[in-house]
Write a protein that holds these residues in place. Structure first.
Motif, PDB file in Angstrom:
ATOM      1  N   THR A  38       0.501  -0.980   0.346  1.00 16.26           N
ATOM      2  CA  THR A  38       0.088   0.019  -0.092  1.00 16.26           C
ATOM      3  C   THR A  38       0.209   1.612  -0.182  1.00 16.26           C
ATOM      4  O   THR A  38       0.581   1.952  -0.562  1.00 16.26           O
ATOM      5  CB  THR A  38      -0.957   0.061   1.371  1.00 16.26           C
ATOM      6  OG1 THR A  38      -1.335  -0.974   1.204  1.00 16.26           O
ATOM      7  CG2 THR A  38      -2.093   1.005   1.655  1.00 16.26           C
ATOM      8  N   CYS A  43       1.383   4.525  -3.100  1.00 14.26           N
ATOM      9  CA  CYS A  43       1.494   5.065  -2.524  1.00 14.26           C
ATOM     10  C   CYS A  43       2.392   6.102  -3.412  1.00 14.26           C
ATOM     11  O   CYS A  43       2.465   7.633  -4.264  1.00 14.26           O
ATOM     12  CB  CYS A  43       0.766   5.466  -1.241  1.00 14.26           C
ATOM     13  SG  CYS A  43       0.418   7.353  -0.468  1.00 14.26           S
ATOM     14  N   CYS A  78       0.097   7.699   4.282  1.00 15.58           N
ATOM     15  CA  CYS A  78       0.006   7.626   2.053  1.00 15.58           C
ATOM     16  C   CYS A  78      -1.238   8.192   2.499  1.00 15.58           C
ATOM     17  O   CYS A  78      -0.867   9.857   1.486  1.00 15.58           O
ATOM     18  CB  CYS A  78      -1.147   6.422   2.239  1.00 15.58           C
ATOM     19  SG  CYS A  78      -0.336   5.217   1.811  1.00 15.58           S
ATOM     20  N   ALA A 107       0.201  12.483   0.339  1.00 15.79           N
ATOM     21  CA  ALA A 107       0.075  12.996  -1.122  1.00 15.79           C
ATOM     22  C   ALA A 107      -0.209  14.595  -0.557  1.00 15.79           C
ATOM     23  O   ALA A 107       0.101  15.277  -1.698  1.00 15.79           O
ATOM     24  CB  ALA A 107      -1.332  12.424  -1.354  1.00 15.79           C
TER      25      ALA A 107
END
Lengths: 325, 325
Positions: free
Chosen positions: A19, A23, A303, A307
């Motif tokens: 994951t 990301c 994550c 971003a």
């Protein structure tokens, strides 16, 4: 600047690594994972990194002044706040994972509260000795007045649980006197603590360790609780006068205490806390990462922030190092 | 007929006696209270009574055929149903206090469920030995699939708690396939039990002891549960194959069990249940009357029924002796 992220954590499953890797890729970062025995490799790699995701003062101290973001999986990050020299650059952003622990620590708090109310340890002892235990008096969360000191994610989770189970009045105390949920019947500021002590059936402490919270529950304040009160501490051990807590329990000035945090940790085998009357001691595991939900939540916080970081946006869960949380 | 009521209970506080006395007076009854050591006096007085409030087969058997109502504080009344000869008159109404136990037994069920999910007994043992326990894997009610077999007051209370704590799916099973609350995501009839066993993270048994429920959870059905499942039994010990339960736990075919009811009670000190792996044994105290709320609720059930009885209205909580609850 290299768009490199260094991850040095001990709890990630392969799926959680995947994951995070996905990301990172989506946000234009190269991410490298180091296992607990690879500190030296992590330190070396960190030299070229914009961000580190870890709970390792050693790794942080080895990082260059160009480090922009240090993401910690913990909720409590007082060590990072109290040691500004761990950061070569005072502008490096520190984030924590407050918000990942409400579920697991909230359930722990419900468990130990009911265990104290039902004298469960006496039945456990009887069962260990193959004895049919003698019926003990019991009390109930229903109808109880519960005071929650510290109304972050953890305090709010516990408040929601006890409210749903019929607590008659739930009071929250926070620095601001405000909380994010409606599960508190009354909200107070921390400096109003003494007003609510005499009417608390349960007092739950879920505070970060800051200069403001250290020693908050003094001997005098512990003495203001009813002798029938139960205390739960899941924040940090130094929020209360531990000697006074032991005295209060041993002298029946308090009905019980369940502490997941204490001083020191680990507690040495000859420490008098172990033999204190009506105490439930757990070894700082209420928020352990072995619960998949907690680790998943931490990963999702990392994550989301990756971003934001990529876009130059403000990060979530940033720690004000002067406040300590 | 004399409007006399005989009360022979061991848990009433003076305030609760007062409540019952006031209610009796308002409804035109003369009420007499006998303490646990006054069985003979109670028997003598019962000769002139329309109603007895007690949990005493001896007192019931001494009562005359003119007894119209026998009110029992218990939830489970299988002894009264299985021994029709205890009643001289088959038309004597039997009422129970199902409805008084949801709060206390529901909290017990939450407590033991979380204790099993967090391996709490290992920390308790470590603390007893003054050891800082090794961190254990933990699980959470949040996200768990919970199956509640028996959806009376007790099963509904537990369902509400686990639903509020984030259980992902709560299935209830009852004779009718219906329940009184909306806290169940799915309702099934008891004979559909096998369909839900393989997907249960927690199975809670809160069934009365009836010919239909005895032996319900056979060895074969226990084997259909996931090896990661936890079992909670607060109904009656004979609902499951106790030998098979011990085998399943000792062979890691089941992750844990918390039993408040078993066969026999009290459990003798040499019984292998005590040393069964991952078991929490409590001595049939989940619904003990020492919780004021429970006793208050029983008293309010008695009083409501006294008012109905005085007016010749149907009573609440009447037991269908052929069904057993």
């Amino acid at each position: 600047m290299n768009r490199n992220v260094c991850v040095y954590l001990d709890f990630l499953t392969p799926a959680q690594e995947e994951t995070m890797a996905t990301c990172a890729k989506e946000n234009g970062y190269t991410i490298a994972f180091f296992s607990p025995d690879q500190l030296e490799q992590a330190k070396e790699h960190a030299q070229s990194c914009q961000a580190i995701i870890a709970n390792s003062p050693a790794l942080l101290q080895a990082a260059p002044a160009t480090l922009e973001w240090y993401a910690c999986p913990n909720a409590g990050v007082e060590g990072y706040c109290n040691n500004p020299d761990w950061f070569k650059n005072p502008n490096t952003i520190l984030t924590n994972c407050a918000g990942a622990y409400g579920v697991t620590i909230g359930e722990h708090m419900v468990m130990v509260t009911i265990m104290m109310m039902r004298n469960e340890l006496l039945y456990t002892t009887a069962a260990t000795e193959h004895r049919w235990g003698i019926t003990q008096p019991m009390r109930s969360i229903r109808g109880s007045r519960v005071t929650v000191v510290g109304t972050g994610d953890i305090g709010c989770s516990f408040a929601a649980h006890v409210k749903a189970m019929g607590a008659s009045h739930v009071t929250g105390l926070s620095r601001s006197g405000k909380a994010r949920t409606n599960d508190f019947d009354t909200m107070l500021t921390i400096d109003q603590l003494e007003s609510v002590l005499p009417t608390s059936d349960v007092i739950a402490l879920s505070l970060p360790n800051t200069p403001e919270t250290a020693g908050l529950l003094t001997r005098e304040r512990l003495a203001m609780l009813p002798t029938s009160a139960y205390l739960v501490n899941v924040g940090r051990g130094n929020v209360l006068d531990q000697e006074a807590l032991m005295d209060a329990l041993n002298n029946d000035q308090l009905a019980g205490a369940a502490i997941d945090v204490m001083i020191p940790e680990p507690l040495p085998s000859d420490h008098p806390l172990w033999d204190t009357k009506n105490i439930i001691i757990t070894p700082h595991v209420a928020g352990d990462m072995s619960l998949g939900y907690t680790a998943d939540k931490a990963v999702s916080i990392f994550c989301e922030n990756m971003a934001h970081f990529a876009k130059g946006e403000p990060l979530n869960h940033t720690v004000d190092r002067t406040k300590g949380y």
